[in-house]
Design a protein around this motif. Structure first.
Motif, PDB file in Angstrom:
ATOM      1  N   LEU A  89       0.813  -1.207   0.000  1.00 25.27           N
ATOM      2  CA  LEU A  89       0.000   0.000   0.000  1.00 25.27           C
ATOM      3  C   LEU A  89       0.852   1.265   0.000  1.00 25.27           C
ATOM      4  O   LEU A  89       0.545   2.250  -0.698  1.00 25.27           O
ATOM      5  CB  LEU A  89      -0.922  -0.009   1.232  1.00 25.27           C
ATOM      6  N   ALA A  90       1.952   1.246   0.770  1.00 26.36           N
ATOM      7  CA  ALA A  90       2.833   2.416   0.797  1.00 26.36           C
ATOM      8  C   ALA A  90       3.473   2.652  -0.568  1.00 26.36           C
ATOM      9  O   ALA A  90       3.565   3.791  -1.047  1.00 26.36           O
ATOM     10  CB  ALA A  90       3.906   2.234   1.870  1.00 26.36           C
ATOM     11  N   LYS A  91       3.927   1.571  -1.239  1.00 25.43           N
ATOM     12  CA  LYS A  91       4.520   1.713  -2.575  1.00 25.43           C
ATOM     13  C   LYS A  91       3.491   2.244  -3.569  1.00 25.43           C
ATOM     14  O   LYS A  91       3.797   3.090  -4.420  1.00 25.43           O
ATOM     15  CB  LYS A  91       5.063   0.369  -3.033  1.00 25.43           C
ATOM     16  N   LYS A  92       2.247   1.736  -3.465  1.00 29.33           N
ATOM     17  CA  LYS A  92       1.205   2.193  -4.386  1.00 29.33           C
ATOM     18  C   LYS A  92       0.904   3.666  -4.186  1.00 29.33           C
ATOM     19  O   LYS A  92       0.761   4.436  -5.157  1.00 29.33           O
ATOM     20  CB  LYS A  92      -0.049   1.357  -4.177  1.00 29.33           C
ATOM     21  N   ARG A  93       0.799   4.111  -2.916  1.00 22.85           N
ATOM     22  CA  ARG A  93       0.550   5.522  -2.650  1.00 22.85           C
ATOM     23  C   ARG A  93       1.687   6.401  -3.165  1.00 22.85           C
ATOM     24  O   ARG A  93       1.450   7.460  -3.757  1.00 22.85           O
ATOM     25  CB  ARG A  93       0.367   5.741  -1.150  1.00 22.85           C
ATOM     26  N   ALA A  94       2.963   5.941  -2.924  1.00 24.14           N
ATOM     27  CA  ALA A  94       4.106   6.722  -3.410  1.00 24.14           C
ATOM     28  C   ALA A  94       4.118   6.792  -4.932  1.00 24.14           C
ATOM     29  O   ALA A  94       4.421   7.842  -5.526  1.00 24.14           O
ATOM     30  CB  ALA A  94       5.405   6.110  -2.882  1.00 24.14           C
TER      31      ALA A  94
END
Length: 347
Positions: free
Chosen positions: A96-101
Motif C-alpha cells: 500500500l505504501a509503494k502504491k501511494r508513493a
C-alpha cells in the motif's frame, strides 16, 4: 473354564451408549451431522453454532504462556500462525505504501472539461501489446446432488423380550494338548532347521576365513616381492643420479680450472708491462720509502725539535727575568737620584 458372554456384546453391542449389567462395558456414539451442512434435499441447515478452529494449541488465544502484560491477540480467521500473519500484514502495508508513493509521484493531467473524459492512448512509435491485464480463468467443481430424505416412520415398536446368553463348557472350543502339537512341530522343526543353517553358516565362514588367510599370505608375499623390486629400482635410480651428479661436478671443476688458468695467463701477460710503471708511480707518490730514513723523520727529528724549543724557551725565560731585574734596579736608582736632587734643591 466357564464364561458367560452377553448376547448383545457377541453381536456387536447395542445402539446406545451403555452396557448390560454383569457384562463387558461397551460404548458407541451416535452419528452426527456436520455443523452448517444439509444432508437431504429440502432440509434446512442447522443453526450455526460457535465456529471451531482446529490448529496448534500453542497459538490458541485461550492459552496464556509467559507474560500477560503485552499479549498480541491474533484473529483466528486470519491465520493459525502469528509469524506468518505478521509477515502478511507487513507485506500488505509495504504494498500500500509503494502504491501511494507511485500514485503521488505519477504526473497528473488537468481534469477534463464538462462533457469530455480522459482515456489511455498509446503514443509510442511502435505499437506494443499491453500485458498489464491479469489473466482470469473460470474453474468449477461438480458436487453430488442432495439425497432424498427417507420418510419418517409413523410407529417405532418398543423393545420387548430378554437378552439371551450362551453357556460354554471347558474343552468345547479349545483343547490345548491337541492344538499345541502342530505349533510344537513347527517350532521344533524351525529350531532344528535354524540350528543346521547356523552350523552350515559357521562352516562356510570357517572356509571363507581359511581362503582369506591363504589369500592374505599370498598377497603379503607378492607385496614383499614388489617392495623388494621397488627398493632395487630406487637404489639403481639413486646410483644413476649420483653418478650423473658426480660427472657434472667433474666437468664443472674442469671448466672452472681451465677458466682460472686462462685468466691467470691473461693477467700475467697484461701485468707484465704494467708492474714497472705502477711501482715507479707508487715510489714517486711516497708509498715505497727507507725504513731508517722514515724512522729518523717521524721519530728523531720531532724529538730534537721539541728539545731545542724547550732549551730556547728556558734561555728566553732567563733573559726576561734578567731584563726585569735590571729594570727594577734602574728604576730604584732613578728614584733615589730624584730624591737626592730634590733635597739639594731644597737646601
Amino acid at each position: 473354564m466357564t464364561s458367560l458372554l452377553p448376547q448383545k456384546d457377541l453381536m456387536g453391542g447395542g445402539s446406545g451408549g451403555g452396557g448390560s449389567t454383569g457384562g463387558t462395558y461397551t460404548f458407541s456414539s451416535r452419528p452426527r451431522v456436520l455443523r452448517g451442512h444439509k444432508k437431504y434435499r429440502g432440509e434446512e441447515a442447522p443453526a450455526a453454532e460457535e465456529t471451531t478452529h482446529y490448529g496448534n494449541i500453542m497459538y490458541d488465544r485461550r492459552v496464556v504462556r509467559g507474560s500477560t502484560y503485552s499479549q498480541q491477540i491474533f484473529p483466528l480467521s486470519a491465520h493459525a500462525d502469528p509469524v506468518e500473519y505478521q509477515q502478511q500484514q507487513e507485506a500488505q502495508r509495504r504494498a500500500l505504501a509503494k502504491k501511494r508513493a507511485r500514485d503521488h509521484a505519477r504526473p497528473r493531467t488537468p481534469e477534463p472539461v464538462e462533457g469530455r473524459k480522459h482515456i489511455d492512448v498509446q503514443t509510442e512509435i511502435y505499437l506494443e501489446e499491453i500485458t498489464d491485464r491479469i489473466e482470469e480463468i473460470d474453474v468449477s467443481c461438480q458436487t453430488d446432488a442432495f439425497l432424498d430424505r427417507p420418510p419418517t416412520p409413523l410407529f417405532i415398536p418398543a423393545k420387548s423380550g430378554a437378552d439371551v446368553a450362551t453357556q460354554i463348557e471347558e474343552g468345547e472350543l479349545f483343547d490345548f494338548d491337541i492344538e499345541v502339537k502342530p505349533m510344537l512341530e513347527v517350532l521344533v522343526g524351525k529350531t532344528i532347521e535354524q540350528a543346521l543353517l547356523e552350523v552350515m553358516e559357521e562352516e562356510e565362514l570357517a572356509n571363507l576365513r581359511a581362503q582369506q588367510y591363504e589369500f592374505e599370505e599370498l598377497r603379503n608375499v607378492e607385496l614383499a616381492e614388489v617392495q623388494r623390486l621397488e627398493e632395487r629400482e630406487r637404489r639403481l635410480r639413486e646410483e644413476k643420479e649420483r653418478r650423473k651428479q658426480q660427472q657434472k661436478e667433474v666437468l664443472l671443476k674442469e671448466k672452472e680450472t681451465a677458466e682460472k688458468v686462462a685468466a691467470r695467463a691473461f693477467a700475467q701477460q697484461y701485468l707484465a708491462d704494467l708492474i714497472p710503471s705502477v711501482f715507479s708511480n707508487l715510489r714517486d707518490s711516497g708509498y715505497f720509502y727507507d725504513l731508517i730514513e722514515r724512522d729518523i723523520e717521524t721519530g728523531f727529528i720531532p724529538w730534537l725539535m721539541s728539545e731545542v724549543e724547550r732549551t730556547l724557551e728556558k734561555s728566553i725565560l732567563g733573559r726576561i727575568v734578567l731584563d726585569q731585574l735590571i729594570r727594577e734596579v734602574v728604576e730604584n736608582r732613578l728614584q733615589s737620584f730624584h730624591q737626592v736632587r730634590s733635597e739639594d734643591t731644597s737646601n
